[in-house]
Design an enzyme around this catalytic site. Sequence first.
Site, PDB file in Angstrom:
ATOM      1  N   ASP A 156      17.345 100.467  92.602  1.00 49.34           N
ATOM      2  CA  ASP A 156      18.076  99.172  92.344  1.00 49.34           C
ATOM      3  C   ASP A 156      17.439  98.493  91.432  1.00 49.34           C
ATOM      4  OD1 ASP A 156      20.032  97.062  92.913  1.00 49.34           O
ATOM      5  OD2 ASP A 156      18.762  96.424  94.229  1.00 49.34           O
ATOM      6  N   ARG A 205      17.103  91.356  88.146  1.00 52.58           N
ATOM      7  CA  ARG A 205      16.839  90.549  89.845  1.00 52.58           C
ATOM      8  C   ARG A 205      15.822  90.932  90.366  1.00 52.58           C
ATOM      9  NH1 ARG A 205      21.693  93.800  89.860  1.00 52.58           N
ATOM     10  NH2 ARG A 205      21.255  95.256  91.318  1.00 52.58           N
ATOM     11  N   ASN A 206      15.398  92.462  90.165  1.00 56.45           N
ATOM     12  CA  ASN A 206      14.573  92.485  90.658  1.00 56.45           C
ATOM     13  C   ASN A 206      13.086  93.612  89.591  1.00 56.45           C
ATOM     14  OD1 ASN A 206      15.831  93.068  93.574  1.00 56.45           O
ATOM     15  ND2 ASN A 206      16.817  94.544  92.953  1.00 56.45           N
ATOM     16  N   ASP A 234      10.820  95.511  94.508  1.00 54.37           N
ATOM     17  CA  ASP A 234      11.732  95.473  95.778  1.00 54.37           C
ATOM     18  C   ASP A 234      12.132  96.800  95.785  1.00 54.37           C
ATOM     19  OD1 ASP A 234      11.812  93.171  96.802  1.00 54.37           O
ATOM     20  OD2 ASP A 234      13.868  92.194  95.990  1.00 54.37           O
TER      21      ASP A 234
END
Length: 512
Positions: A361, A365-366, A379
């Site tokens: 992922d 955002r990560n 993450d």
Amino acid sequence: MGNFCRKHCICMQRCAPWLFQESDDGDNTAQAGVDAGIPLPPPRDQKPTNRHNFVALFDYQARTIDDLSFRTGDKLEVLDTSPEGWWYATLLLDSGSTQPGQTLSGYIPANYVAPVQSIEAEPWFFGPITRADTEKQLLCPGNQAGAFLIRESESQKGEFSLSVFDGAVVKHYRIRKDEEGFFLSRKKTFKTLNAFVDYYTNNSDGLCVKLSKPCIKKKVPTPFDLSYNTADKWEIDRNSLQLLKKLGSGQFGEVWEGLWNNTTPVAIKTLKPGSMDPKDFLREAQIMKNLRHAKLIQLYAVCTLEDPIYIITELMRHGSLLEYLQNDAGSQLHLPEQIDMAAQVASGMAYLESQNYIHRDLAARNVLVGEHNVYKVADFGLARVFKLENENVYEAKHETKLPVKWTAPEAIRSNKFSIKSDVWSFGILLFEIITYGKMPYSGLMGYQVIQKLDKGYRIPKPDNCPNKLYEIMLKCWNAEPKDRPTFETLQWELEDYDMDSTCYTDANAFVK
């Protein structure tokens, strides 16, 4: 002994060979205890056979009663290196310099010290940092004309580069080496780098300016655990945590700035009940905790015995890269800074690649943003255990949902993830970086993206994107996974972005 340095500080082998020697029978017995998860007492009563003096590279404030506080430049005698990442040491102080009640022995983070009289102990040695990072650090306020550092060469393994701030810009010089020693010009060679620095501190002799003070070191390394006691036992008491300030929230829960043990700032991710199965999470988290790299968020501890589950990691005060790009801070970013953040992410992903670990992922955002323009991947692995529920995911198989706009076509079609599907996602991340956090495939629904990708569609080049960077994106989006670049290659391309021979000044041109 010295497991941490053997794994993470290979550059110390030339100056501390004792760390890389095979253990004797006594050490094997001790290591067996460590491998079995049994904390070993430090050698308080028995003098160890190998004692070695180190110097502190940074300040460290004790986090627990078992830790030892010290300041930059303090000398320490390391008594036990068997606890990985945390060593037992004694402060070496002059007679009469101790304070009443001062602790003189305890555990220290191994990445805060270097062997005395080693090159790593020198304030001007910065190790394997990039040219871009070098320039950022030398241009920081506080550095005056003549500020300098020596770093390991990016392009010539085993060689070094000298970087000097002349009061306006940073200039770089290749330090060459032959059987005679180190040199900028063959007219003057030096047996050691220390002699090299001493000479150019007193003579410009071809440099843009005489060397003055070493570059200020502002980037303090992150210990790989909260403390020695949590290195193996990482299910911690949630009562040891204070939630101080909410940093953000998302589909899985909230992220807080917190404090552990009343001493240590941390980030605390609180997960909504039902976000994941605790058993699945613990299996993945055990792997995540052992992944250690300067560009990966370090997982410190967890609280899983009751809801909500807590994930405790190092604190990155500026939050997610996506929000950072979209807010006022992002407006101050230009291409060099954007390339640098991409290179830092590629560095962390190259490490995951080397460990045969898949993120699943990767997106802005990560990625989290810290002080001094540090960017770290977060993450990694959690996508495997999160139960995703939102409109931007696509259900490929039963109980498997994907963030479709970041996911490689083969992963969408057959749920086949690999490091090459992470490379595809990295190409989307590059789009996010260069567009200051815009949504990829704007205006398209997930199913429309899938249809268009199958017909060969790719995101068009953004208006402000250089052709060279867009070419890198297109390589990441190759339809054949095997034809996509490795993260090692991506890291190299981004760190060397627009670098050519003109980046380095030829000292011979200045020698009078």
